[in-house]
Design a protein around this motif. Structure first.
Motif, short mmCIF file in Angstrom:
data_model
loop_
_atom_site.label_atom_id
_atom_site.label_comp_id
_atom_site.label_asym_id
_atom_site.label_seq_id
_atom_site.Cartn_x
_atom_site.Cartn_y
_atom_site.Cartn_z
N SER A 1 -15.20 1.02 -2.33
CA SER A 1 -13.54 0.72 -3.20
C SER A 1 -12.34 1.48 -2.54
O SER A 1 -12.57 2.18 -1.46
CB SER A 1 -13.74 1.73 -4.08
N PRO A 2 -11.41 0.56 -2.83
CA PRO A 2 -10.01 0.63 -1.89
C PRO A 2 -9.33 2.05 -2.19
O PRO A 2 -9.43 2.88 -3.69
CB PRO A 2 -8.92 -0.66 -2.29
N PRO A 3 -8.57 2.79 -1.91
CA PRO A 3 -8.03 3.75 -2.89
C PRO A 3 -6.73 3.38 -4.05
O PRO A 3 -6.87 2.13 -3.94
CB PRO A 3 -7.11 3.90 -1.51
N PRO A 4 -6.65 4.13 -4.88
CA PRO A 4 -5.73 4.10 -5.87
C PRO A 4 -5.18 3.03 -5.32
O PRO A 4 -3.81 2.94 -4.58
CB PRO A 4 -5.34 5.06 -6.57
N PHE A 5 -4.29 2.83 -6.90
CA PHE A 5 -2.72 1.06 -6.62
C PHE A 5 -2.24 2.15 -5.93
O PHE A 5 -1.92 3.06 -6.50
CB PHE A 5 -2.99 1.13 -8.73
N GLY A 6 -0.73 2.16 -5.21
CA GLY A 6 0.09 2.80 -4.67
C GLY A 6 0.44 3.67 -3.96
O GLY A 6 0.43 4.34 -3.32
N ASP A 7 -1.16 4.31 -3.45
CA ASP A 7 -1.38 5.13 -2.57
C ASP A 7 -1.10 4.50 -0.91
O ASP A 7 -0.35 5.51 -0.62
CB ASP A 7 -3.07 5.20 -2.37
N ALA A 8 -1.34 3.70 -1.44
CA ALA A 8 -1.47 2.81 0.95
C ALA A 8 0.07 2.85 0.75
O ALA A 8 0.23 2.95 2.03
CB ALA A 8 -2.10 1.70 0.52
N SER A 9 0.77 2.44 -0.41
CA SER A 9 2.01 2.16 0.47
C SER A 9 3.17 3.24 -0.12
O SER A 9 4.22 3.18 -0.24
CB SER A 9 2.78 1.02 0.09
N LYS A 10 2.63 4.50 -0.42
CA LYS A 10 3.35 5.14 -1.62
C LYS A 10 4.33 5.81 -0.08
O LYS A 10 5.78 6.14 -0.28
CB LYS A 10 2.99 6.78 -1.83
N ALA A 11 4.29 6.60 1.12
CA ALA A 11 5.52 6.84 2.13
C ALA A 11 6.57 6.11 2.20
O ALA A 11 7.81 6.70 2.44
CB ALA A 11 4.32 7.58 3.22
N ARG A 12 5.79 4.87 2.46
CA ARG A 12 6.93 3.58 2.51
C ARG A 12 8.00 3.32 1.01
O ARG A 12 8.82 3.53 1.74
CB ARG A 12 6.19 2.43 2.08
N ARG A 13 7.20 3.76 0.09
CA ARG A 13 8.22 3.66 -0.96
C ARG A 13 9.18 4.21 -1.15
O ARG A 13 9.96 3.91 -1.81
CB ARG A 13 7.65 3.27 -2.02
N GLU A 14 8.39 5.59 -1.04
CA GLU A 14 9.06 6.80 -0.95
C GLU A 14 10.72 7.01 -0.01
O GLU A 14 11.35 7.58 -0.45
CB GLU A 14 8.17 8.18 -0.64
N ALA A 15 10.29 6.02 1.49
CA ALA A 15 11.13 6.41 2.15
C ALA A 15 12.25 5.40 1.98
O ALA A 15 13.94 5.72 1.73
CB ALA A 15 10.78 5.93 3.21
N LEU A 16 12.11 4.36 1.04
CA LEU A 16 12.92 3.00 0.66
C LEU A 16 13.63 3.64 -0.76
O LEU A 16 15.19 4.11 -0.02
CB LEU A 16 12.09 2.06 0.05
N LYS A 17 12.86 4.80 -1.35
CA LYS A 17 13.68 4.77 -2.33
C LYS A 17 14.75 6.85 -2.22
O LYS A 17 16.51 6.53 -2.15
CB LYS A 17 12.92 6.08 -3.30
N GLU A 18 14.41 7.38 -1.19
CA GLU A 18 15.29 8.03 -0.58
C GLU A 18 16.43 7.59 0.10
O GLU A 18 17.08 8.45 0.06
CB GLU A 18 14.87 8.74 0.61
N GLN A 19 16.36 6.43 1.05
CA GLN A 19 17.73 5.39 0.99
C GLN A 19 18.12 4.87 0.96
O GLN A 19 19.97 4.58 0.93
CB GLN A 19 17.17 4.76 2.46
N ASN A 20 17.77 4.24 -0.43
CA ASN A 20 19.06 3.59 -1.45
C ASN A 20 19.01 4.46 -3.02
O ASN A 20 19.68 4.33 -3.29
CB ASN A 20 18.45 2.37 -1.76
N GLU A 21 18.45 4.93 -3.61
CA GLU A 21 18.89 6.08 -4.84
C GLU A 21 19.64 7.53 -4.53
O GLU A 21 18.88 7.88 -5.53
CB GLU A 21 17.60 5.54 -5.27
N LYS A 22 20.42 7.67 -3.91
CA LYS A 22 20.60 8.47 -3.62
C LYS A 22 21.57 8.69 -4.31
O LYS A 22 22.83 10.25 -5.14
CB LYS A 22 21.23 9.11 -2.48
N ALA A 23 22.34 8.29 -5.15
CA ALA A 23 23.45 8.23 -6.20
C ALA A 23 22.79 8.34 -7.82
O ALA A 23 21.56 7.89 -8.15
CB ALA A 23 24.35 6.99 -5.77
#
Length: 276
Positions: free
Chosen positions: A35-57
């Protein structure tokens, strides 16, 4: 874009329990090799990087002195931007804008004093914004699904690249070892060949010297010790004994004197007169 077509024609589901962009309770967290990994696990690092760059305020703080209708209009503009990014397939930007809209609609707007107003127009705007927030939240989740697929594909391609690289390195190593063995065998064969050729040359030179010895006459006389010498006479450049036995050469002898008549024979003019 397919997301816009699907979301515009579907009934809006109830708001998910998880915050926007977070995995919902779709999976119990158990995984198996198939079975594939749980929902969101594969792209977690990618999304965390996006939030780190764009949600500082920090979240936007609304002013009660500003009519809430203006905030609804600003939310609609962000919604239109989200739809445009979806059509263009810019998932990273759409993910950030979708989260921004969802957080503004579910966290910031409810803090305004006129959010729960019984005014029919404000109530209509509130209901529309709530439905838009549900739609965007669902859209963000779909974006996460696509991100998971993209990241899994990247991981697969990376594994294939590493595998091919290792196979190529192994092929080059085996090829290098093969060439090294061939060169080593060639060097060893060349050395043995030189040894064989040297032995053959030695044997050939010996046979030639023996044949050369047979050409010289043999001395059947008796030696000084009374033994008969039947051995062939060997000539050696370093053997000076025979030169000593022969003694010194005699002095040169002058030619006999010639008479006048004999001398005239060597004169071409005199010889011609005598012939006449």
């Amino acid at each position: 874009f397919v997301f816009v077509i699907i979301f515009s024609t579907m009934d809006f589901p109830s708001a998910p329990s998880a915050p926007p962009g977070k995995p919902s309770n779709k999976s119990n967290g158990s995984t198996s090799p198939e079975s594939p990994p749980p929902f969101g696990d594969a792209s977690k690092a990618r999304r965390e990087a996006l939030k780190e760059q764009n949600e500082k305020a920090p979240p936007i703080t609304l002013s009660n002195l500003c009519p809430i209708g203006k905030y609804y209009s600003a939310a609609d503009k962000v919604l239109d931007q989200f739809k445009t990014l979806l059509k263009e397939g810019k998932l990273d930007d759409a993910y950030i804008i979708g989260r921004r809209f969802a957080l503004f609609s579910t966290v910031s707007l409810p803090k305004h004093d006129y959010y729960s107003s019984s005014n029919p127009e404000l109530a209509r705007l509130r209901i529309k914004n709530q439905k838009d927030a549900q739609w965007v939240t669902r859209g963000v989740e779909r974006i996460v699904e696509v991100m998971d697929k993209e990241e899994l594909q990247k991981q697969k391609e990376e594994k294939e690249r590493i595998k091919k690289k290792k196979e190529e390195e192994e092929r080059l190593r085996l090829e290098w070892e093969k060439k090294f063995r061939e060169r080593l065998m060639a060097v060893e064969s060349s050395g043995l060949g030189d040894l064989r050729s040297n032995n053959e040359n030695d044997l050939d030179m010996t046979s030639k010297l023996a044949k050369l010895n047979d050409l010289f006459p043999k001395d059947h006389g008796e030696a000084e010790d009374g033994s008969t010498d039947n051995e062939p006479l060997l000539i050696s450049p370093s053997d000076n004994s025979r030169d000593e036995d022969l003694g010194p050469l005699p002095p040169p002898v002058a030619p006999p004197s010639m008479e006048a008549e004999d001398i005239a024979l060597f004169n071409p003019a005199s010889a011609t007169q005598q012939l006449k």
